[in-house]
Motif scaffolding. Structure first.
Motif, PDB file in Angstrom:
ATOM      1  N   PRO A 175     -27.511  72.936   1.312  1.00 39.32           N
ATOM      2  CA  PRO A 175     -26.476  72.135   1.740  1.00 39.32           C
ATOM      3  C   PRO A 175     -25.675  71.510   0.542  1.00 39.32           C
ATOM      4  O   PRO A 175     -26.361  71.133  -0.442  1.00 39.32           O
ATOM      5  CB  PRO A 175     -26.847  71.263   2.833  1.00 39.32           C
ATOM      6  CG  PRO A 175     -28.413  70.797   2.620  1.00 39.32           C
ATOM      7  CD  PRO A 175     -28.798  72.179   2.054  1.00 39.32           C
ATOM      8  N   ASP A 176     -24.651  71.414   0.653  1.00 46.93           N
ATOM      9  CA  ASP A 176     -23.626  71.000  -0.633  1.00 46.93           C
ATOM     10  C   ASP A 176     -22.880  69.489  -0.029  1.00 46.93           C
ATOM     11  O   ASP A 176     -22.132  69.446   0.935  1.00 46.93           O
ATOM     12  CB  ASP A 176     -22.651  71.824  -1.042  1.00 46.93           C
ATOM     13  CG  ASP A 176     -21.632  71.165  -2.044  1.00 46.93           C
ATOM     14  OD1 ASP A 176     -21.789  70.119  -2.691  1.00 46.93           O
ATOM     15  OD2 ASP A 176     -20.810  71.860  -2.461  1.00 46.93           O
ATOM     16  N   PHE A 177     -23.370  68.251  -0.744  1.00 47.91           N
ATOM     17  CA  PHE A 177     -22.890  67.095  -0.104  1.00 47.91           C
ATOM     18  C   PHE A 177     -21.882  66.586  -1.347  1.00 47.91           C
ATOM     19  O   PHE A 177     -21.539  65.419  -1.018  1.00 47.91           O
ATOM     20  CB  PHE A 177     -23.865  66.029   0.094  1.00 47.91           C
ATOM     21  CG  PHE A 177     -24.639  66.391   1.213  1.00 47.91           C
ATOM     22  CD1 PHE A 177     -24.241  65.705   2.618  1.00 47.91           C
ATOM     23  CD2 PHE A 177     -25.818  67.359   1.295  1.00 47.91           C
ATOM     24  CE1 PHE A 177     -25.204  65.905   3.650  1.00 47.91           C
ATOM     25  CE2 PHE A 177     -26.384  67.419   2.333  1.00 47.91           C
ATOM     26  CZ  PHE A 177     -26.166  66.724   3.614  1.00 47.91           C
ATOM     27  N   THR A 180     -18.615  64.987   0.168  1.00 44.68           N
ATOM     28  CA  THR A 180     -18.826  63.989   1.471  1.00 44.68           C
ATOM     29  C   THR A 180     -18.752  62.564   0.954  1.00 44.68           C
ATOM     30  O   THR A 180     -18.994  62.501  -0.362  1.00 44.68           O
ATOM     31  CB  THR A 180     -19.938  64.254   2.349  1.00 44.68           C
ATOM     32  OG1 THR A 180     -21.055  63.856   1.401  1.00 44.68           O
ATOM     33  CG2 THR A 180     -20.096  65.674   2.810  1.00 44.68           C
ATOM     34  N   THR A 227     -18.289  71.462   8.686  1.00 49.17           N
ATOM     35  CA  THR A 227     -19.476  72.118   8.105  1.00 49.17           C
ATOM     36  C   THR A 227     -18.788  73.477   8.196  1.00 49.17           C
ATOM     37  O   THR A 227     -18.060  74.015   8.863  1.00 49.17           O
ATOM     38  CB  THR A 227     -20.640  71.966   8.710  1.00 49.17           C
ATOM     39  OG1 THR A 227     -20.596  72.353  10.164  1.00 49.17           O
ATOM     40  CG2 THR A 227     -21.168  70.619   8.761  1.00 49.17           C
ATOM     41  N   HIS A 265     -17.694  68.175   4.996  1.00 49.10           N
ATOM     42  CA  HIS A 265     -18.165  68.671   3.846  1.00 49.10           C
ATOM     43  C   HIS A 265     -16.940  69.609   3.065  1.00 49.10           C
ATOM     44  O   HIS A 265     -17.025  69.885   1.838  1.00 49.10           O
ATOM     45  CB  HIS A 265     -19.384  69.919   4.107  1.00 49.10           C
ATOM     46  CG  HIS A 265     -20.798  69.101   4.586  1.00 49.10           C
ATOM     47  ND1 HIS A 265     -21.617  69.006   3.697  1.00 49.10           N
ATOM     48  CD2 HIS A 265     -20.884  68.781   5.822  1.00 49.10           C
ATOM     49  CE1 HIS A 265     -22.380  68.142   4.347  1.00 49.10           C
ATOM     50  NE2 HIS A 265     -22.052  68.061   5.595  1.00 49.10           N
TER      51      HIS A 265
END
Length: 317
Positions: A175-177, A180, A227, A265
């Motif tokens: 996952p890419d945060f 955020t 997402t 995201h």
């Protein structure tokens, strides 16, 4: 889209304390479930509790003065906001479907006012072994955590089907945060919860591409944005409709649909999804339910100039 900042003074937000009536035997004086029908589909909105978060997460791209004015005009505190947590239970045909599963009871999160879904399902007469399908709008921990409570998996049917977009499963592998805006610790908690969920329930997953009919009149449709695999659930039966929007819509979204939520995201895509969805439900006039709108979160959307207006439903007692 501009917010008019009002200068007239208003009273400070009030904290209401409700005390059970003596002798009532009620441990829950505030309602936590609300039932309705959409054609032949039984629908129950169930509160998982509330999640206190910094108000900046409602709109991290907004002018702080405009955000403060919105909170002021809504009689809300400036520092922390109690995010409602709503899930939905459905009965369509022979299937009993749970849409999202709440936060769970991880003691490390120190969130005693959330994670109430399972006992509230039981109080509503919905036994876990009767659930045939679960639809996940996405895999943030406040949507899957209830499935990770000790003993829950053992009570669920071995042939339980958990419907989730394939893009969502792929996203949580790495996952890419980066886009955020979450409080410290949240990205790590979200990663850990999603990883554990996939490990525990991988054999129950039924992934889909753009959409899937889970039961007669119950369609999960991927929207992306919040997402990559975020999905909404749309009900259609006997000419009636309802949309469960998951995290596509927040309390600020009607007046300020271009304000970015800290959990998004892809904020720009989330805004496009939000506007498109609000236009759609405004055009049909159907009820809208969402995870983080105030319980029972049932209402309709009206177009108000170049933004929107939320019209809460009158409760049917």
């Amino acid at each position: 889209m501009n917010l008019v900042v009002r200068n007239q003074p208003q009273p400070a937000p009030m904290k209401l304390t409700i005390t059970p009536v003596a002798g009532s035997g009620s441990k829950e004086p505030v309602p936590s479930r609300y039932a309705l029908r959409v054609g032949d589909i039984d629908v129950m909105v169930i509160s998982d509790g509330v999640l206190p978060l910094p108000t900046a997460m409602l709109a991290h791209n907004a002018d702080p003065v405009a955000r403060a004015a919105w909170l002021h005009d809504m009689f809300l505190p400036q520092d922390a906001f109690d995010w409602p947590l709503n899930a939905v239970a459905l009965r369509s045909g022979k299937q009993t479907i749970l849409v999202d599963a709440g936060l769970g009871l991880d003691p490390d999160l120190h969130l005693p006012r959330a994670g109430q879904l399972l006992q509230r399902l039981a109080a509503a007469g919905i036994d876990l072994p009767s659930v045939t399908d679960i639809v996940l709008t996405h895999m943030h921990m406040d949507h899957v955590g209830g499935l990770l409570i000790d003993g829950v998996k053992q009570r669920l049917r071995p042939d339980l089907r958990i419907h989730v977009a394939a893009a969502e499963v792929a996203f949580w592998k790495a996952p890419d945060f980066s886009r955020t805006q979450m409080p410290n610790g949240f990205p790590d908690a979200l990663r850990a919860t999603a990883k554990r969920f996939l490990a525990v329930y991988r054999r129950n997953l039924c992934t889909f591409g753009d959409e899937v009919e889970v039961a007669p009149g119950v369609i999960a449709r991927r929207t992306g944005g919040h997402t990559p695999g975020h999905s909404v659930v749309q009900l259609t039966s006997n000419g009636e409709r309802l949309t469960f929007a998951g995290d596509a819509v927040f309390p600020v979204s009607f007046e300020q649909p271009d304000w970015h939520n800290g959990f998004e995201h892809d904020p720009e895509e989330a805004t496009r999804v939000r506007v498109r969805l609000l236009r759609e439900v405004a055009a049909t006039g159907e009820p809208l339910v969402a995870t983080h709108l105030p319980f029972p979160s049932i209402g309709r959307v009206a177009v108000d100039g170049d933004v929107f207006r939320w019209v809460p439903a009158y409760w049917d007692y």
